[in-house]
Design a protein around this motif. Sequence first.
Motif, PDB file in Angstrom:
ATOM      1  N   PRO A 192      77.597  45.522  40.099  1.00  0.00           N
ATOM      2  CA  PRO A 192      78.563  44.984  39.133  1.00  0.00           C
ATOM      3  C   PRO A 192      78.339  43.482  38.932  1.00  0.00           C
ATOM      4  O   PRO A 192      78.006  42.764  39.886  1.00  0.00           O
ATOM      5  CB  PRO A 192      79.915  45.258  39.806  1.00  0.00           C
ATOM      6  N   ALA A 193      78.518  43.008  37.713  1.00  0.00           N
ATOM      7  CA  ALA A 193      78.215  41.615  37.384  1.00  0.00           C
ATOM      8  C   ALA A 193      79.054  40.622  38.188  1.00  0.00           C
ATOM      9  O   ALA A 193      78.567  39.558  38.571  1.00  0.00           O
ATOM     10  CB  ALA A 193      78.443  41.382  35.886  1.00  0.00           C
ATOM     11  N   ASP A 194      80.317  40.976  38.476  1.00  0.00           N
ATOM     12  CA  ASP A 194      81.188  40.030  39.170  1.00  0.00           C
ATOM     13  C   ASP A 194      80.940  39.976  40.674  1.00  0.00           C
ATOM     14  O   ASP A 194      81.558  39.189  41.385  1.00  0.00           O
ATOM     15  CB  ASP A 194      82.658  40.362  38.897  1.00  0.00           C
ATOM     16  N   LYS A 195      80.009  40.824  41.162  1.00  0.00           N
ATOM     17  CA  LYS A 195      79.680  40.827  42.589  1.00  0.00           C
ATOM     18  C   LYS A 195      78.179  40.684  42.823  1.00  0.00           C
ATOM     19  O   LYS A 195      77.676  41.032  43.897  1.00  0.00           O
ATOM     20  CB  LYS A 195      80.198  42.106  43.251  1.00  0.00           C
ATOM     21  N   MET A 196      77.462  40.192  41.828  1.00  0.00           N
ATOM     22  CA  MET A 196      76.013  40.083  41.926  1.00  0.00           C
ATOM     23  C   MET A 196      75.599  39.215  43.124  1.00  0.00           C
ATOM     24  O   MET A 196      74.725  39.594  43.910  1.00  0.00           O
ATOM     25  CB  MET A 196      75.445  39.482  40.641  1.00  0.00           C
ATOM     26  N   GLY A 197      76.235  38.068  43.283  1.00  0.00           N
ATOM     27  CA  GLY A 197      75.888  37.183  44.385  1.00  0.00           C
ATOM     28  C   GLY A 197      76.255  37.768  45.734  1.00  0.00           C
ATOM     29  O   GLY A 197      75.488  37.680  46.701  1.00  0.00           O
ATOM     30  N   THR A 198      77.445  38.368  45.812  1.00  0.00           N
ATOM     31  CA  THR A 198      77.888  38.963  47.082  1.00  0.00           C
ATOM     32  C   THR A 198      76.923  40.053  47.530  1.00  0.00           C
ATOM     33  O   THR A 198      76.500  40.087  48.701  1.00  0.00           O
ATOM     34  CB  THR A 198      79.300  39.559  46.933  1.00  0.00           C
ATOM     35  N   TYR A 199      76.556  40.945  46.604  1.00  0.00           N
ATOM     36  CA  TYR A 199      75.673  42.050  46.986  1.00  0.00           C
ATOM     37  C   TYR A 199      74.245  41.581  47.260  1.00  0.00           C
ATOM     38  O   TYR A 199      73.550  42.152  48.104  1.00  0.00           O
ATOM     39  CB  TYR A 199      75.691  43.147  45.927  1.00  0.00           C
ATOM     40  N   MET A 200      73.809  40.540  46.575  1.00  0.00           N
ATOM     41  CA  MET A 200      72.497  39.977  46.902  1.00  0.00           C
ATOM     42  C   MET A 200      72.513  39.400  48.323  1.00  0.00           C
ATOM     43  O   MET A 200      71.537  39.502  49.062  1.00  0.00           O
ATOM     44  CB  MET A 200      72.109  38.895  45.893  1.00  0.00           C
ATOM     45  N   GLY A 201      73.649  38.795  48.692  1.00  0.00           N
ATOM     46  CA  GLY A 201      73.780  38.289  50.049  1.00  0.00           C
ATOM     47  C   GLY A 201      73.832  39.404  51.078  1.00  0.00           C
ATOM     48  O   GLY A 201      73.208  39.322  52.141  1.00  0.00           O
ATOM     49  N   ILE A 202      74.574  40.473  50.764  1.00  0.00           N
ATOM     50  CA  ILE A 202      74.646  41.622  51.666  1.00  0.00           C
ATOM     51  C   ILE A 202      73.283  42.299  51.774  1.00  0.00           C
ATOM     52  O   ILE A 202      72.885  42.753  52.857  1.00  0.00           O
ATOM     53  CB  ILE A 202      75.722  42.614  51.179  1.00  0.00           C
ATOM     54  N   PHE A 203      72.553  42.346  50.667  1.00  0.00           N
ATOM     55  CA  PHE A 203      71.221  42.954  50.689  1.00  0.00           C
ATOM     56  C   PHE A 203      70.306  42.224  51.665  1.00  0.00           C
ATOM     57  O   PHE A 203      69.384  42.814  52.238  1.00  0.00           O
ATOM     58  CB  PHE A 203      70.627  42.921  49.277  1.00  0.00           C
ATOM     59  N   ASN A 204      70.595  40.943  51.859  1.00  0.00           N
ATOM     60  CA  ASN A 204      69.807  40.164  52.816  1.00  0.00           C
ATOM     61  C   ASN A 204      69.987  40.673  54.243  1.00  0.00           C
ATOM     62  O   ASN A 204      69.141  40.428  55.114  1.00  0.00           O
ATOM     63  CB  ASN A 204      70.207  38.688  52.736  1.00  0.00           C
ATOM     64  N   PHE A 205      71.099  41.392  54.520  1.00  0.00           N
ATOM     65  CA  PHE A 205      71.270  42.003  55.839  1.00  0.00           C
ATOM     66  C   PHE A 205      70.052  42.851  56.194  1.00  0.00           C
ATOM     67  O   PHE A 205      69.612  42.878  57.340  1.00  0.00           O
ATOM     68  CB  PHE A 205      72.501  42.908  55.871  1.00  0.00           C
TER      69      PHE A 205
END
Length: 511
Positions: free
Chosen positions: A435-448
């Motif tokens: 989702p566009a409003d969580k792009m940064g959050t999920y990119m950060g979580i993907f770094n896990f």
Amino acid sequence: MEKRRLSFWEIWNMSFGFLGIQFGFALQNANVSRIFETLGAKVEDIPILWIAAPITGLIVQPIIGHYSDKTWNRFGRRRPYFTVGAIFTTLALFIMPNSPVLWVAAGMLWIMDASINISMEPFRAFVGDNLPTEQRTMGFAMQSFFIGTGAVIASILPYVLTNWFGVSNIAPEGVIPKSVKLSFYIGGFFLLSAVLYTVFTTKEYSPEELVAFEKHKEIATGIKIEHKLPVTSSQFIKNGISWSAIGLIITLLITAFHLDVQLYIISGLLLIFGLILLISGLIAKNNDKPQGMTVIMNDLLHMPKTMAQLAIVQFFSWLAFYAMWIYTTPAITQHVYGATDSASELYNQGANWVGVLFGVYNGVSAVFAFLLPLLAKQIGRKATHAFALTIGGISFISFFFIHDPLVLLIPMIGIGFAWGSILSMPYAILTGSLPADKMGTYMGIFNFFIVIPQILAASILGFVTRDIFGGKVIFTMVLAGCSLILGALSVFFVQDKDDVFRLKKGKAKSY
């Protein structure tokens, strides 16, 4: 309402900062083990000293991603984070090669890696924010090009300074050579300059515009991006108890069987993760709406299916490359040069040659980045990524059979193919499911799923190399190759959601 297609040079400008970030990243990868050994670290202790990199990424990236999603001011959404991270990384690059003792160098690695993560995470989300679906593979490929280009220059800097300009490559015991110091100073200057270029030559869409783009895409395709209900407090607590129990059991097993103490890192992180979930549960119980840490944990537990599938691919891919960054210098100096004394001329020749080898694989990845969109258009993004990882795995394994430094250039080409794909294809596949409003959050979580295998590697590779491989570091490189091949096989279980969007729209667009 659709996002505007950007020109080649607009994509170039928005990705140029990665050239600078990679200066810092490549100097770190190619020289930090050398700095640690020079300051007295033993080969088997190097992985635990490198633990700073993955742990800072694990903590910093989701936090920065979450807050950059919520940021919007006259300086933009992601760009303020680019700038702050670049300034602190530059300072760390100036200080690290002047570390008087090992613990100072290890501390500077923590600061440097945290700062790099502050800049790097928003750059990934930046592509998802600014580019339409059909240009995202090109956007991430452009980032890969700059990563490769920056890494080539940074990796070979000590070699070039020594062999072309006569800068000293040796120093008294416990002192970092002048060639390494000067390389870090040059890298810091270019890092800050490149990031500021991107900051001043790009614009960003407002949060309202991004929401409108997402709604238009949903209407056009009939497929909605998933927005799941918040995790309840009882679900947080249940998950927290489960993960804490697993961490406790592993801790007891390590103690009971007198296993390597570095394994406590794994059990400790599991216990901490369980505790964070328990705290999130208590916060959620007293608040009707998720906030702060509970938002990040909620999004982690509700990650899109595509992200969960890509997590397996990332695990095997980054385990291999983390092993390479840690062990290429000792593996090559030991297996090819027959040198183990970090103060010897022969060892430092080998260490400099590793910088050249790293420059080659990064250079190949830069060239391959421009071929990725074309190859993906013909055979698909998943097949492209699987092919690249397989070639990389075979190349790692071939190290065992090579004893001529020049011949080592050949497998570095294959490793460059794999690296170029790792830096772009997973992100291109992932962004279509976010989702566009969580792009940064999920990119950060993907770094896990990048840092967890690195933490695992830092925890067990010292034990494996010392006690299973008898100190023969070359076998660790073979293990890395096998890991990449497993990553290639796991790619075929991933769903690329943008393929579904294209089919629903009834037309094929270029990647």
